[in-house]
Design a protein around this motif. Structure first.
Motif: not given
Length: 296
Positions: A75-85, A91-96, A145-156
């Motif tokens: 969650l901290l990484h997501q917030q830092l990524t949003k702030a940097a963008a 951004d890297n949070t998955g909003n494509d 069970t599925e391609i994780r997608g951009s919301r899970q990209r960072h975790r993977t």
């Protein structure tokens, strides 16, 4: 205060020291890639924020506490990524969605393909090291069970690098140098050469670990990566390139044949990754309307 140190793969990738007055220290394994190094720091910061009890020796690891800290770090990484963008949508949070609606389908499909290859590498490492326990955001058994997608990209990406760190004692600089030389003889570009070298090193190390070959007493020192990628998308693309090389490159196959001939422990079919009783195989390369990958 944060400091980079050399930590053996048998130790955690990061350590939090809080027994000094008015100052806390976070020690991070300097061999970690930039993305995972940042995640490790955020994980230790989360322990401080959540007021978790400290145990520098890690003699009694509470998986629930570690999962809570790892989730907070995400969650901290997501917030830092949003702030940097600048709070932008792409951004890297998955909003494509803006990219999809704007008609840039080629880029969208390319990233979905990258996510698939990323997930397949994650599954290959998990299947090849079933005894491995890494810090994740859940105490449950992970079931992709599925391609994780951009919301899970960072975790993977983070979990792949944690698995690769555990595999490091079996990684050979000789294999890396041999694969690099072979790729250069075939006139591959720098990115493809790096992917082939890393793929061969990981594939051979995985087979040596499965064959219970005792690693050297001192962890080998592999060459540092040519680029320390802080961007999750860029790191995901690189790891996807490595996965494709592991699976399809004749150069990697030649290195495996040289350094780890097929034996009972290494003779695994390509469909070894399973979800229940269902084999998982990569998507056909001609499905998405994306640009062709560079040959490896």
């Amino acid at each position: 205060m944060v400091g980079d140190v050399d930590l053996d793969p048998g130790h955690p990738s990061g350590l939090l020291i809080t027994d000094r007055p008015q100052r806390d220290f976070i020690l991070v394994d300097r061999s970690l890639p930039a993305v995972t190094r940042t995640q490790t720091v955020l994980h230790e910061v989360a322990h401080l924020v959540l007021d978790h009890p400290g145990d520098i020796q890690h003699d009694h690891v509470d998986r629930a506490v570690e999962a809570e800290a790892e989730l907070a770090a995400d969650l901290l990484h997501q917030q830092l990524t949003k702030a940097a963008a600048g709070g932008g949508a792409d951004d890297n949070t998955g909003n494509d969605h803006p990219r999809w609606l704007s008609g840039e389908t080629t880029s969208w499909w390319a990233e979905r393909r990258s996510d698939w290859h990323l997930l397949h590498l994650w599954m290959t490492l998990r299947d090849g090291m079933p005894d491995l326990v890494i810090v994740t955001t859940s105490t449950a058994t992970p079931v992709p069970t599925e391609i994780r997608g951009s919301r899970q990209r960072h975790r993977t990406v983070v979990e792949i690098h944690e698995a690769l760190r555990a595999l490091r004692p079996w990684c050979s600089p000789q294999v890396h140098a041999s694969a690099t030389s072979r790729a250069r003889r075939h006139r591959l570009d720098a990115a493809a050469t790096a992917a082939v070298a890393e793929a061969a090193t990981v594939a051979v190390a995985l087979r040596h670990r499965q064959a219970a070959i005792v690693p050297p007493a001192v962890s080998p020192q592999l060459p540092p990566p040519p680029h320390d990628r802080h961007d999750v998308r860029a790191e995901a693309r690189h790891l996807a390139h490595v996965e494709r090389a592991m699976r399809d490159s004749p150069l990697v196959a030649a290195e495996i044949a040289r350094w780890a001939p097929v034996g009972p422990a290494a003779a695994r079919p390509r469909t070894a990754n399973m979800i229940g009783d269902i084999p998982v195989v990569p998507l056909p390369v001609d499905l998405p309307p994306a640009r062709s990958a560079r040959p490896v």
